[in-house]
Design an enzyme around this catalytic site. Structure first.
Site, PDB file in Angstrom:
ATOM      1  N   GLU A  38      66.654  42.152  46.203  1.00 40.39           N
ATOM      2  CA  GLU A  38      66.893  43.528  46.568  1.00 40.39           C
ATOM      3  C   GLU A  38      67.804  44.209  45.596  1.00 40.39           C
ATOM      4  O   GLU A  38      68.840  43.385  45.225  1.00 40.39           O
ATOM      5  CB  GLU A  38      67.607  43.484  48.045  1.00 40.39           C
ATOM      6  CG  GLU A  38      68.247  44.854  48.503  1.00 40.39           C
ATOM      7  CD  GLU A  38      68.601  44.823  49.850  1.00 40.39           C
ATOM      8  OE1 GLU A  38      68.949  43.867  50.490  1.00 40.39           O
ATOM      9  OE2 GLU A  38      69.233  45.968  50.299  1.00 40.39           O
ATOM     10  N   ARG A 262      69.192  27.495  50.526  1.00 43.35           N
ATOM     11  CA  ARG A 262      69.729  28.116  49.396  1.00 43.35           C
ATOM     12  C   ARG A 262      70.775  27.324  48.446  1.00 43.35           C
ATOM     13  O   ARG A 262      71.271  26.249  49.228  1.00 43.35           O
ATOM     14  CB  ARG A 262      70.419  29.522  49.863  1.00 43.35           C
ATOM     15  CG  ARG A 262      71.667  29.252  50.894  1.00 43.35           C
ATOM     16  CD  ARG A 262      72.368  30.824  51.246  1.00 43.35           C
ATOM     17  NE  ARG A 262      71.277  31.975  51.438  1.00 43.35           N
ATOM     18  CZ  ARG A 262      71.294  33.125  50.899  1.00 43.35           C
ATOM     19  NH1 ARG A 262      72.047  33.210  49.741  1.00 43.35           N
ATOM     20  NH2 ARG A 262      70.353  34.087  51.317  1.00 43.35           N
ATOM     21  N   LYS A 272      75.822  38.759  47.027  1.00 50.35           N
ATOM     22  CA  LYS A 272      75.992  39.858  46.475  1.00 50.35           C
ATOM     23  C   LYS A 272      77.239  40.745  46.912  1.00 50.35           C
ATOM     24  O   LYS A 272      77.911  41.407  46.128  1.00 50.35           O
ATOM     25  CB  LYS A 272      74.820  40.599  46.140  1.00 50.35           C
ATOM     26  CG  LYS A 272      73.828  40.055  45.160  1.00 50.35           C
ATOM     27  CD  LYS A 272      72.492  40.775  45.252  1.00 50.35           C
ATOM     28  CE  LYS A 272      71.840  40.345  46.423  1.00 50.35           C
ATOM     29  NZ  LYS A 272      70.162  41.173  46.270  1.00 50.35           N
TER      30      LYS A 272
HETATM   31  P1  ATP Z   1      72.800  37.418  48.814  1.00 45.83           P
HETATM   32  O1  ATP Z   1      73.098  37.053  50.218  1.00 45.83           O
HETATM   33  O2  ATP Z   1      73.244  36.953  47.449  1.00 45.83           O
HETATM   34  O3  ATP Z   1      72.873  39.247  48.778  1.00 45.83           O
HETATM   35  P2  ATP Z   1      69.881  37.960  49.074  1.00 45.83           P
HETATM   36  O4  ATP Z   1      69.330  36.840  49.813  1.00 45.83           O
HETATM   37  O5  ATP Z   1      70.306  39.216  49.949  1.00 45.83           O
HETATM   38  O6  ATP Z   1      71.296  37.191  48.687  1.00 45.83           O
HETATM   39  P3  ATP Z   1      68.001  38.971  47.813  1.00 45.83           P
HETATM   40  O7  ATP Z   1      68.094  39.980  46.580  1.00 45.83           O
HETATM   41  O8  ATP Z   1      67.283  39.422  49.084  1.00 45.83           O
HETATM   42  O9  ATP Z   1      69.490  38.344  47.980  1.00 45.83           O
HETATM   43  O10 ATP Z   1      67.374  37.649  47.226  1.00 45.83           O
HETATM   44  C1  ATP Z   1      66.168  37.654  46.480  1.00 45.83           C
HETATM   45  C2  ATP Z   1      65.363  36.039  46.595  1.00 45.83           C
HETATM   46  O11 ATP Z   1      66.426  35.113  46.268  1.00 45.83           O
HETATM   47  C3  ATP Z   1      65.230  35.781  48.299  1.00 45.83           C
HETATM   48  O12 ATP Z   1      64.008  35.065  48.315  1.00 45.83           O
HETATM   49  C4  ATP Z   1      66.417  34.898  48.782  1.00 45.83           C
HETATM   50  O13 ATP Z   1      66.015  34.112  49.524  1.00 45.83           O
HETATM   51  C5  ATP Z   1      66.687  34.182  47.294  1.00 45.83           C
HETATM   52  N1  ATP Z   1      68.098  33.827  47.067  1.00 45.83           N
HETATM   53  C6  ATP Z   1      69.311  34.491  47.603  1.00 45.83           C
HETATM   54  N2  ATP Z   1      70.213  33.648  47.274  1.00 45.83           N
HETATM   55  C7  ATP Z   1      70.005  32.436  47.083  1.00 45.83           C
HETATM   56  C8  ATP Z   1      70.681  31.001  46.852  1.00 45.83           C
HETATM   57  N3  ATP Z   1      71.969  31.025  46.876  1.00 45.83           N
HETATM   58  N4  ATP Z   1      69.942  30.178  46.767  1.00 45.83           N
HETATM   59  C9  ATP Z   1      68.562  30.168  46.618  1.00 45.83           C
HETATM   60  N5  ATP Z   1      67.867  31.112  46.655  1.00 45.83           N
HETATM   61  C10 ATP Z   1      68.649  32.521  47.019  1.00 45.83           C
HETATM   62 MG    MG Z   2      68.748  39.986  51.012  1.00 46.31          MG
END
Ligand code: ATP
Ligand code: MG
Length: 558
Positions: A38, A262, A272
């Protein structure tokens, strides 16, 4: 079975096993994965795990990977983030097959929604968010039907079209899937598919005032692209039945969702939203502050893509959440930098040495750029009568095991001569300001008698030739292992001493030509990398990491 064969089998992670089984069964001729960020922030080291997994799987099995921006939330998203995400993925060493945006599919998703309405599987609900939450019930108690659940197909179609046309204000209505209010899975209790949001979108502008929810956008986008293995993190396990339900009812390409743990890292935060707070509240200088766990922060600090990939490889892919020790990441970067870093000499806390018996004026001595490299180049180091060594490499009254310089003792100056301290000069307050030393001309490194033994070798710079540089040394951004799970606000656990600046360290002159393409080891000090704040007349270096893991030792001292 041979040992190496065993190794190979052991190293297959559960996703590789799934892909291999699918390919063997002829389920797919080739696989297509996607990385779906995102664009609401910069990528962090956690994302790199997902990137390496998605792109790595496709590479290993001859498939492809799409980059898809999951841009269904207009309020928090921005093109600055889109650009940084692309830069970070490329830097990590990956190329995507197609660059896609969930917003590319808004029209198609809208049509899918109408199709569900036509099948009697979706309805427009005028309930408030609070009422909807109430109707959902609890995990132990079934939900209740909204009074609008029984609307006719015609009425739903008309209302949904009016929602799209902008007839209603934000929050006045939503579109919900009609599934099962008694389901043990809360996500199946008539989840929201669309909400009204009169907001400008970074790509579609003002074309839309209704936006699909994650659950109605993600799986359908996977399906439109023909993604074979849609890999996400564990918290999406309860969403999977809904992912499958939409695909089944819409009768579209059956992508499959798989979940892995994760990455969580000690002494930092990995969301983020939290990282944005650190930026907005000025705890760091920006998303690329070298203390941030972002890819751009790590890059600026001097991490290499190889070290991050090595780290991902070492932690592997799990099905259970865990907290990885940041020392493992530091170990990986040390491993790589030890192989590639150019060795240089820089004195952080200078003590002046005068070689009373050195009469040559100056000479240039060859020194290896990298002893780990069998084909190392050599640079010429200027040597002269006046030198700086580190304060800490001299003690006037040394304890027994101190092998560096002290009155009457000898040390070797790296790549130069053995010297002996003859006299200690102090100012009127008794502070040591200079050491008068003599040298052993025959001990010259590389010379016939270079093998004369002393207990210690220290680094130095020639005073008339030295240049100055600012050095930024970083420590962990948080004082505790898992700040996000401590009591109170995670920001209360910020380490107040995470940055130490040396405004003028003395460096050998070759560093005037320091480049972003090179990484450096300042002898006995650590690994360093040029910072983007450097200019024509000011050099700035970031400490990537120390030479060894000092953290445990320092914690014990404190
Ligand atoms: P955040 O919680 O940091 O905002 P998010 O999951 O909302 O992370 P996205 O941009 O939606 O962030 O994530 C893109 C991809 O990266 C998704 O498939 C998500 O599952 C993966 N991802 C995000 N954070 C992690 C992590 N700490 N370890 C492994 N994969 C991750
Ligand atoms: Mg997300």
């Amino acid at each position: 079975m041979t040992e190496t064969k065993k190794e190979e089998e052991k190293s297959l992670n559960f996703l590789e096993e799934i892909v291999e089984a699918d390919l063997a069964a002829g389920k797919y001729s080739s696989i297509l994965t996607r990385f779906p960020p995102e664009p609401n922030g910069y990528l962090h080291i956690g994302h790199s795990k997902s990137i390496i997994l998605n792109f790595g799987l496709a590479q290993k099995y001859g498939g492809k990977t799409n980059l898809r921006f999951d841009d269904t939330n207009p309020v928090t998203e921005d093109t600055e983030y889109v650009e940084s995400i692309k830069e970070d993925i490329k830097w990590l060493g990956f190329e995507w097959e197609n660059e896609r945006y969930a917003s590319d599919y808004f029209e198609q998703l809208y049509k899918f929604a109408e199709a569900l309405i036509n099948k009697g599987l979706a309805y427009v609900d005028d309930s408030t968010p609070e009422q909807i939450a109430q109707q959902k019930g609890t995990p132990t108690e079934a939900g209740k039907a909204s009074p609008y659940r029984g609307r006719s197909v015609e009425e739903n179609l008309q209302l949904f079209r009016e929602m799209r046309a902008g007839k209603y204000p934000d929050g006045a209505k939503v579109l919900r899937a009609k599934i099962d209010l008694a389901s043990s899975n809360m996500h199946m209790r008539d989840p929201i598919m669309y909400r009204i949001k009169h907001a400008h979108h970074h790509r579609t502008g003002d074309a839309w005032c209704i936006y699909p929810m994650y659950d109605f956008a993600h799986g359908q986008s996977d399906s439109i692209e023909g993604i074979t293995h849609s890999i996400c993190t564990l918290e999406f396990i309860p969403h999977r039945p809904l992912y499958d339900w939409f695909i089944e009812k819409l009768e579209i390409y059956p992508s499959h969702q798989y979940e892995f743990a994760r990455l969580n890292l000690t002494y930092t935060v990995m969301s983020k939203r939290k990282l944005l707070q650190l930026v907005n509240d000025g705890h760091v200088t920006g998303w690329d502050d070298p203390r941030m766990p972002t890819i751009s922060g790590l890059r600026r600090r001097g991490y290499t893509p190889e070290s991050i990939r090595m780290f991902a490889d070492k932690i592997g892919v799990q099905k259970r959440d865990n907290l990885i020790d940041v020392s493992l990441l530091e170990f990986c970067v040390r491993e790589h930098l030890n192989k590639i870093a150019q060795r240089r000499m820089v004195v952080f806390d200078p003590l002046k040495i005068v070689l009373t018996d050195y009469e040559k004026g100056e000479e240039w001595l060859p020194s290896e750029d990298n002893p780990e490299d069998p084909e190392t180049t050599h640079r010429q180091l200027p040597f002269s009568r006046e030198l700086y060594i580190e304060q800490e490499d001299f003690m006037e009254n040394p304890p027994k095991k101190f092998f560096r310089l002290s009155p009457g003792s000898k040390v070797r100056l790296k790549s130069a001569y053995i010297i002996q301290c003859d006299e200690v000069i102090k100012d009127e307050n008794g502070k040591i300001i200079e050491l008068r030393c003599s040298h052993l001309p025959e001990s010259k490194t590389g010379g016939a008698q270079a093998n004369i033994k002393v207990q210690a070798t220290i680094h130095w710079v020639s005073i008339p030739h030295a240049i100055t540089a600012e050095v930024r040394q970083y420590d962990r951004l948080f004082r505790v292992e898992d700040p996000a799970n401590e009591e109170g606000d995670f920001k209360d656990y910020i380490n107040p001493d995470s940055l130490q600046v040396i405004s003028a360290a003395y460096a050998e002159p070759s560093l005037a030509k320091a480049k972003f393409s090179d990484h450096y080891q300042f002898l006995r000090k650590g690994y360093f990398y040029l910072d983007k704040d450097s200019s024509e007349d000011k050099l700035v270096f970031n400490r990537t990491t120390t030479l060894r893991d000092n953290w445990v030792k320092e914690q014990k001292k404190a």
